[in-house]
Enzyme design. Structure first.
Site, PDB file in Angstrom:
ATOM      1  N   SER A   1       0.849  -1.204   0.000  1.00 55.53           N
ATOM      2  CA  SER A   1       0.000   0.000   0.000  1.00 55.53           C
ATOM      3  C   SER A   1       0.873   1.239   0.000  1.00 55.53           C
ATOM      4  O   SER A   1       2.015   1.218   0.465  1.00 55.53           O
ATOM      5  CB  SER A   1      -0.903   0.008   1.243  1.00 55.53           C
ATOM      6  OG  SER A   1      -1.534   1.256   1.402  1.00 55.53           O
TER       7      SER A   1
ATOM      8  N   TYR B   1      -1.640  -0.424  10.618  1.00 53.13           N
ATOM      9  CA  TYR B   1      -1.694  -0.784   9.200  1.00 53.13           C
ATOM     10  C   TYR B   1      -0.447  -0.302   8.463  1.00 53.13           C
ATOM     11  O   TYR B   1       0.176  -1.047   7.689  1.00 53.13           O
ATOM     12  CB  TYR B   1      -2.959  -0.169   8.584  1.00 53.13           C
ATOM     13  CG  TYR B   1      -3.176  -0.490   7.124  1.00 53.13           C
ATOM     14  CD1 TYR B   1      -3.634  -1.734   6.720  1.00 53.13           C
ATOM     15  CD2 TYR B   1      -2.934   0.473   6.130  1.00 53.13           C
ATOM     16  CE1 TYR B   1      -3.863  -2.022   5.378  1.00 53.13           C
ATOM     17  CE2 TYR B   1      -3.157   0.192   4.790  1.00 53.13           C
ATOM     18  CZ  TYR B   1      -3.615  -1.056   4.422  1.00 53.13           C
ATOM     19  OH  TYR B   1      -3.836  -1.336   3.110  1.00 53.13           O
TER      20      TYR B   1
END
Length: 699
Positions: A577, A590
């Site tokens: 990501s 995350y």
């Protein structure tokens, strides 16, 4: 109406279905073909051909003419449609007898078939076209039933044919398919008027009828009679293949051995071209490979040309104990490598000893069929369908040998005859006409998180580009839905928890058993938790680390082990990501896990490069459409972080990138495809798929 009970073939004729087609003889012929082709005991995939003759109006003379409709080149009667048949003027085809110059000029006749076409949209006529055209019957079946080939492949085939059917069946000695074989069938019928069919030595069966139904019944009845004759002899003898020499391993142990061995065999079979594998340990296979007669029969090879073309001159029977420990890779290769070398050398000697001045160059000398006594049978070919069909054909050959040995002595095609078929210039021309292979043909990919969003898009892209795919997720129902549009030879699906070592091991075993190994591992499984530091629990932290980081580690560990055993290199692509590069609020768990994925990719690329295993990262951002991550709390957390509503998130993300583009799962799939299929000298790299986020630029 059915007139007898069949124990060895399936009676599938549906009177209601047939009645709906009674005004369309071609449609009824296709229906007959399809139900015949659905029973592998009658004929295998691509084997045999069927025909019918109708009266049509000639568009040039406006006169009524007879037209023969017959399966075209390369078709399969089980799936035959109008697009797969050829329509020819029967009279023109028969008039080719006036220009036929003999066996030495056999191949030139194929080109002349095109001059006989009535239907200009026809599939290319096959080499078997004259076999149907030179016989006068309205409906004809040419099939390769195991029982009939068993009779056709005995040393006293003609005598046994007469013993079974008396003077109601003809018999023609072995001859390669072509125009002259059609003439031999015509001659046989002329000399034996009133027969119901013809047995072709070492080849198959011709039967016929005045209607599709009569032809269908005739075919079934002839096959049933042959099957009953063989089974009577099997029962009388009390054993097959000389009796059992060794016992099989228990089922679970067979599967374990096969999964361990498959990638090693795949690597050895792929010395010239990557191969895809198939494994079976069904009862008929085990009966043969564990028998006393295996050593006698396996080297003889097959008899029927269709069997031979798909299974090669003979199988490789491994000299490997069924309980051999396969954990020591180097020791296993030391045992197997010389056996493969011997097989390749023998194949090359076969080529050199049989070739003609105009023969095509020698083909891949590796085995197609590999027998592991006590365990099962592997087949390897250019794709899954071809490997599976090769397995089916060799099982047919096993059935043939079983029947032939029960009633007499099995006889295979002479090696020169086999060579002349395998390296037939017409077969070579057919190979040259085959479509170019897709970029990911001969590749096997495992994709985690494949039930939706990015993972699903990747799976669909790789399948479309020719890969065989193992799709995994924790959502069984979503996986089933995803694979509905994919063929059984393209994709399989299984539950896999990427945080569980046993679950991952089973997934890789499944890939090895179904396809032979693995070439590409895509870690797309993921989740997202967006919370400020004080609200992030240890449970949140551990879950993110387990799924994203631990999962990637375990996939790399198991995947690289198999890739190294294959010796074919490989690819790993991790879906990380933008958050692994960019610091943002409410994202400590995350973002940290994604950063770990990124750096692990670089570490793995450095370590695995010597084995030609490339490891790269794709960094998406703002993939909202179709993404499961954007369901629930993650979307709410990101909306809160950016001061917008959840409904405004898609437009927010689209507006903030340099290209002002919405990022779709398909965009990520295209990046994965590029890394796997195009950028073949790239490793340790990161491709951003975010529309251009300056703060996420790698450099």
């Amino acid at each position: 109406m059915q007139t007898r009970t069949y124990n060895h073939v399936d009676y599938l004729w549906d009177d209601t279905k047939a009645a709906s087609l009674e005004n369309d003889e071609v449609a009824l012929f296709l229906y007959r073909s399809n139900i015949l082709g659905s029973d592998l005991r009658i004929t295998n995939y691509g084997g045999g051909n069927t025909s019918c003759k109708t009266i049509e109006k000639d568009p040039l003379s406006n006169k009524e003419v007879e037209v023969m409709w017959v399966k075209g080149s390369g078709g399969d009667i089980g799936t035959l449609t109008r697009q797969g048949i050829a329509g020819l003027y029967t009279e023109r085809l028969r008039n080719l007898k006036n220009v036929y110059r003999g066996l030495e000029h056999e191949d030139e006749m194929v080109g002349l078939f095109n001059h006989c076409l009535f239907d200009l949209d026809s599939k290319a006529p096959s080499i078997d076209t004259p076999l149907h055209g030179l016989l006068p019957f309205k409906h004809i079946d040419h099939l390769h039933p195991d029982a009939l080939i068993a009779i056709a492949a005995t040393k006293n085939s003609k005598k046994i044919t007469r013993e079974i059917w008396g003077d109601t069946m003809g018999w023609v000695p072995w001859q390669r398919p072509g125009f002259d074989l059609g003439l031999q069938l015509e001659k046989c019928l002329k000399e034996n008027p009133g027969i119901r069919g013809i047995v072709l030595e070492s080849h198959g069966l011709f039967t016929w009828g005045d209607s599709s139904y009569e032809c269908y019944l005739n075919s079934l009845e002839v096959i049933e009679i042959a099957s009953e004759y063989i089974e009577g002899h099997v029962k009388k003898n009390g054993k097959v293949f000389g009796g059992q020499k060794l016992e099989s391993l228990p089922s679970g142990k067979r599967i374990e051995q096969a999964a361990k061995l498959a990638p090693i065999l795949r690597g050895l079979c792929s010395s010239e071209n990557n191969m895809i594998g198939h494994f079976t340990d069904e009862e008929r296979v085990l009966e043969f490979i564990n028998s006393n007669d295996l050593e006698k029969l396996a080297p003889l090879g097959t008899s029927c040309p269709d069997h031979f073309l798909r299974t090669k001159i003979k199988p490789l029977v491994l000299s490997l104990d069924k309980e051999e420990s396969l954990d020591n890779f180097n020791a296993t290769v030391q045992i197997l490598q010389p056996q493969f070398e011997d097989y390749r050398n023998d194949y090359k000697e076969y080529y050199e000893g049989c070739k003609h001045s105009n023969s095509p160059a020698v083909r891949d000398p590796n085995p197609v069929v590999i027998i592991y006594p006590g365990v099962g049978m592997f087949t390897f070919a250019k794709n899954k369908q071809t490997a599976r069909v090769a397995s089916e054909f060799y099982i047919n050959a096993i059935n043939v040998m079983r029947g032939a040995e029960a009633i007499s002595t099995y006889v295979a095609l002479p090696r020169q005859e086999a060579f002349d078929i395998e390296y037939w210039l017409l077969e070579e021309a057919k190979l040259q006409r085959m479509p170019k292979e897709k970029p990911l043909s001969r590749k096997i990919a495992i994709i985690t998180g494949a039930a939706g969003g990015i993972g699903k898009a990747i799976a669909e892209k790789l399948v479309a580009e020719g890969a065989n795919v193992v799709m995994t997720d924790v959502n069984q129902e979503a996986l089933k839905e995803t694979t509905k549009s994919m063929g059984k030879d393209e994709a399989i699906q299984t539950i896999c928890d990427v945080t569980n070592t046993t679950s991952i091991e089973k997934m890789f075993d499944l890939s090895c058993l179904n396809f032979g190994g693995v070439d590409v591992v895509i870690h797309s499984a993921g989740l997202a938790i967006s919370k400020p530091l004080e609200e992030t629990t240890m449970t949140d932290w551990q879950l993110l680390q387990d799924v994203l980081v631990k999962g990637q580690f375990l996939l790399a560990q198991f995947g690289s082990d198999i890739m190294k055993k294959q010796g074919l290199g490989g690819n790993m692509v991790n879906i990380a990501s933008k958050n692994g590069l960019v610091a943002g609020p409410n994202n400590v768990g995350y973002g940290t896990a994604k950063a770990a994925q990124l750096h692990m990719t670089r570490l793995l690329a450095a370590e695995l490069g010597a084995d030609k295993i490339r490891v790269n990262t794709v960094n998406p951002d703002g993939v909202i459409v179709g993404s499961k991550i954007w369901e629930g709390e993650w979307a709410e957390g990101r909306a809160k972080a950016y001061g917008v509503s959840v409904d405004e998130l898609p437009s927010h993300y689209a507006k903030r990138n340099l290209l002002n583009e919405i990022i779709l799962p398909e965009d990520v799939a295209n990046a994965v495809f590029s890394l796997v299929a195009i950028l073949d000298k790239s490793t340790g790299n990161t491709i951003n798929v975010d529309g251009g986020m300056a703060n996420a630029f790698v450099r």
